[in-house]
Design a protein around this motif. Structure first.
Motif, short mmCIF file in Angstrom:
data_model
loop_
_atom_site.label_atom_id
_atom_site.label_comp_id
_atom_site.label_asym_id
_atom_site.label_seq_id
_atom_site.Cartn_x
_atom_site.Cartn_y
_atom_site.Cartn_z
N GLU A 51 53.40 41.11 69.26
CA GLU A 51 53.02 42.14 68.30
C GLU A 51 54.09 43.21 68.21
O GLU A 51 54.40 43.71 67.12
CB GLU A 51 51.68 42.76 68.71
CG GLU A 51 51.18 43.87 67.80
CD GLU A 51 50.92 43.42 66.37
OE1 GLU A 51 50.81 44.30 65.48
OE2 GLU A 51 50.80 42.19 66.12
N ALA A 52 54.69 43.57 69.36
CA ALA A 52 55.78 44.55 69.34
C ALA A 52 56.95 44.06 68.50
O ALA A 52 57.55 44.84 67.75
CB ALA A 52 56.23 44.85 70.77
N GLY A 97 71.82 33.48 72.55
CA GLY A 97 70.95 32.34 72.80
C GLY A 97 69.83 32.28 71.78
O GLY A 97 69.85 32.95 70.75
N GLN A 98 68.80 31.47 72.08
CA GLN A 98 67.69 31.35 71.14
C GLN A 98 66.47 32.14 71.58
O GLN A 98 65.45 32.15 70.90
CB GLN A 98 67.32 29.89 70.93
CG GLN A 98 66.93 29.11 72.16
CD GLN A 98 66.53 27.68 71.81
OE1 GLN A 98 66.23 27.34 70.67
NE2 GLN A 98 66.53 26.82 72.79
N GLN A 99 66.60 32.85 72.71
CA GLN A 99 65.47 33.60 73.23
C GLN A 99 64.93 34.64 72.25
O GLN A 99 63.71 34.77 72.10
CB GLN A 99 65.88 34.27 74.55
CG GLN A 99 64.74 34.88 75.34
CD GLN A 99 65.23 35.46 76.65
OE1 GLN A 99 66.43 35.43 76.94
NE2 GLN A 99 64.33 35.99 77.44
N PRO A 100 65.80 35.41 71.54
CA PRO A 100 65.23 36.40 70.62
C PRO A 100 64.44 35.80 69.47
O PRO A 100 63.63 36.49 68.84
CB PRO A 100 66.49 37.12 70.09
CG PRO A 100 67.53 36.89 71.12
CD PRO A 100 67.25 35.52 71.65
N TYR A 101 64.66 34.53 69.16
CA TYR A 101 64.00 33.89 68.03
C TYR A 101 62.69 33.22 68.43
O TYR A 101 61.90 32.85 67.57
CB TYR A 101 64.92 32.83 67.40
CG TYR A 101 66.25 33.38 66.96
CD1 TYR A 101 66.43 33.86 65.67
CD2 TYR A 101 67.32 33.45 67.84
CE1 TYR A 101 67.66 34.38 65.26
CE2 TYR A 101 68.54 33.98 67.45
CZ TYR A 101 68.70 34.43 66.16
OH TYR A 101 69.91 34.95 65.77
N ALA A 102 62.49 33.05 69.73
CA ALA A 102 61.35 32.28 70.20
C ALA A 102 60.04 33.02 69.99
O ALA A 102 59.96 34.24 70.12
CB ALA A 102 61.52 31.94 71.68
N LEU A 103 59.02 32.26 69.67
CA LEU A 103 57.66 32.80 69.62
C LEU A 103 57.16 32.85 71.04
O LEU A 103 56.99 31.82 71.70
CB LEU A 103 56.77 31.90 68.76
CG LEU A 103 55.31 32.30 68.63
CD1 LEU A 103 55.18 33.62 67.89
CD2 LEU A 103 54.52 31.21 67.93
N LEU A 104 56.93 34.06 71.54
CA LEU A 104 56.53 34.20 72.93
C LEU A 104 55.14 33.62 73.19
O LEU A 104 54.89 32.97 74.19
CB LEU A 104 56.55 35.68 73.34
CG LEU A 104 57.92 36.34 73.35
CD1 LEU A 104 57.77 37.83 73.61
CD2 LEU A 104 58.81 35.71 74.41
N ALA A 105 54.22 33.87 72.28
CA ALA A 105 52.83 33.45 72.49
C ALA A 105 52.62 32.01 72.05
O ALA A 105 51.89 31.73 71.10
CB ALA A 105 51.89 34.39 71.74
#
Length: 348
Positions: free
Chosen positions: A283-284, A211-219
């Motif tokens: 940051e992680a 999916g695209q979740q790993p690419y998303a900017l969380l913040a």
């Protein structure tokens, strides 16, 4: 031989990468595989055309001029309509901007055409009312706005491909190069899995299975107009790794616990602890990409003493374990570093 008709919509906001990328993939089906196998091109199966309000040359995103081959016409039968992504800000209004295009989409959908949207192109399907009470996806940066603007649409920000609508005739891809997933799906659905696999092999396309979740900017946070919460945001951006940052922000605000949490949620769309987690995990991700520091040390560096909790949280929010994330994105950085000329810095 009947060719499968594909109309690719051209607007001033269209991006050429998606527009011509999809055009090229459709044109290549069976033609290019036959060329590689037998030395001569095979006969193509799809007939892609660039369509718009007016024929002739039009200027699209980045000042690129393209030739629109045909006007949008609801009377002309079409098998597939593809909507490339739109170069507009997530919160930029679209109401009243694409009236001709929306009426065309509505009419074609009623006649049985399959509608496919890449990235922010999904906004056109939503604005046309075609996604009411339907599942949908878009680029992760547009999903929050879609939820707010079209509350009846069930938005899935983690998925790179969603199939919805009557007879499953609404197909949407997420952000970036997931338009490739969209094109492969359309080829597999309208022609066959083997032909889609051939295209994937020729163009070295990897399906976005995570999916695209790993690419998303969380913040995905903005500075609040609430001066008290804005001050807390500024402080925690530098001190998210401290012990009990939520308690520290609450004390800084001078508000009661209930008032602080209510105002923080209203201002940011997140609870205070969710906000802290997004900053820490972002940051992680950066540290996993750019350093060889152990995962346990990274957990401690961003504020987590419990390694197992950090790993579970990372997997839930990012869609990959910290180790999987490092292998995927750290490898890209190492490769780029290895081919960067000496003395030329590779920015973090």
């Amino acid at each position: 031989m009947h060719k499968i008709s594909v109309a690719l919509l051209v607007t001033p906001e269209s991006t050429s990468g998606t527009l011509f990328g999809m055009y090229d993939l459709f044109k290549s089906v069976q033609r290019d595989w036959h060329l590689l196998q037998h030395g001569v091109p095979g006969e193509g199966v799809y007939e892609p055309r660039l369509v718009g309000r007016e024929t002739g040359f039009a200027t699209i995103c980045n000042g690129i001029r393209v030739e629109v081959e045909a006007k949008i016409n609801a009377e002309q039968p079409l098998d597939i309509i593809c909507l490339p992504d739109l170069f507009i800000a997530p919160d930029e209004p679209v109401a009243g901007r694409f009236e001709q295009e929306l009426a065309w989409l509505q009419a074609c959908y009623e006649k049985g055409t399959l509608l496919a949207a890449a990235c922010s192109g999904t906004l056109l399907l939503a604005e046309a009312g075609l996604l009411n009470n339907m599942d949908a996806t878009s680029h992760w940066g547009y999903c929050d706005v879609m939820r707010e603007r079209y509350p009846s649409v069930r938005v899935h920000p983690k998925r790179s491909l969603v199939v919805s609508g009557r007879e499953h005739r609404l197909v949407m891809a997420g952000g970036g190069t997931s338009w490739q997933d969209l094109a492969l799906y359309l080829i597999a659905r309208t022609l066959g899995l083997r032909q889609a696999q051939e295209v994937a092999k020729i163009y070295l396309i990897d399906w976005h299975s995570a999916g695209q979740q790993p690419y998303a900017l969380l913040a995905r946070t903005r500075q609040s107009d609430d001066p008290i919460i804005g001050e807390c945001q500024s402080w925690v951006a530098e001190h998210y790794d401290t012990h009990c940052p939520v308690a520290a922000m609450m004390q800084m605000s001078g508000l009661s616990e209930r008032s602080f949490k209510r105002r923080f949620q209203k201002a940011t769309g997140m609870t205070p602890i969710q906000y802290v987690h997004t900053l820490r995990l972002e940051e992680a991700k950066q540290l996993l990409e750019s350093t060889d520091t152990s995962i346990e040390a990274i957990a401690g560096e961003v504020g987590y003493e419990d390694m197992s909790f950090f790993s579970r949280l990372f997997r839930r929010e990012v869609g990959l374990t910290p180790g999987q994330y490092r292998r995927r994105f750290g490898a890209l950085r190492r490769t780029l570093q290895s081919i960067t000329p000496d003395g030329v810095p590779l920015n973090r």
